[in-house]
Design a protein around this motif. Sequence first.
Motif: not given
Length: 381
Positions: A177-182, A190-195, A230-234
Amino acid sequence: MPTFRWEEIQKHSLRTDQWLVIDRKVYNITEWSHRHPGGHRVIGHYAGEDATDVFLAFHRNLDFVRKFMKPLLIGELAPEEPSQDHSKNSQITEDFRALRKTAEDMNLFKSNHLFFLLYLAHIIVMESIAWFTIFYFGNGWIPTVITAFILATSQAQAGWLQHDYGHLSVYKKSTWNHIAHKFMIGHLKGASANWWNHRHFQHHAKPNIFHKDPDVNMLHVFVLGKWQPIEDLAWAISYYARFFITYIPFYGVLGAIIFLNFIRFLESHWFVWVTQMNHIVMEIDQEPYRDWFSSQLAATCNVEQSFFNDWFSGHLNFQIEHHLFPTMPRHNLHKVAPLVRSLCAKHGIEYQQKPLLQALQDIIRSLRQSGQLWLDAYLHK
């Protein structure tokens, strides 16, 4: 094992000193909260309280999560202490947990993968139709406006789909789920999963509570519990690159930027109206210390079911059931709704459900009322 009374546990509700209770076991989460995958704020909101129901609501793989809890265990509730803190209604809690068990026995937490695959497919189809419209009819005003509305629709639907993955409601394993969500929120939005996780889970944990629900705070502070820039920017780069590579040939750089912002304007209004119609006008207050069931009912309402309403809102028209069971796949929310209504009737709790038009009108009335209050304050009335 040491035993504690609620009077002692409730003293440990500071940011630097946090205890909570799950299944009558007392845990010291002071240090662990900063390593909590969901962020330190969401777990800290239940410091000094019983967190059993929110713990069950947020986690899919309970056996896996409990492995991390063992080193945090410091004792248990004294035998004479009630399971609920702050005199919360124990009968409602007991009945709700029985309801949850019934939902589990009915396999309502089991996902239909074909449903989500077809949902993703219809988003991809809309993206393809949008490109074909510009490619075939050119970049005139009419094709551009039509394409913008198609893309805004696909963006809104992608928003509802990433919401499903963010709540771990598609796959049995949280990791998938986390991988698919990202991917969904990053590449398609174009948004951040962590945010998103940091803010949205706080909203679910303490809906409409000042200083705990970010959605009702006057000032939104974007401080992430676990931000990976870095991940979110990518992911953001992948989203904007995909869009601009597709539409710069038709509009140029400046035109593509304006086109994207127009699409965002349309989609953001769709998003705001849908998310607010299920929470306005609802109770917004300081911490009332209700049981999980009552607190969610006080902060949410439903919009009547129909094929259009389900699609338009991403099944968030079943906001009550979604808040009670965040990990339940959306296509099963209507099945658990009669059980929730029955429990509300048993305990005299209002179960609010509105037609779509009335829900949208309530937003306008709420904005008018808020505006009048601010005007009165400005004029010192």
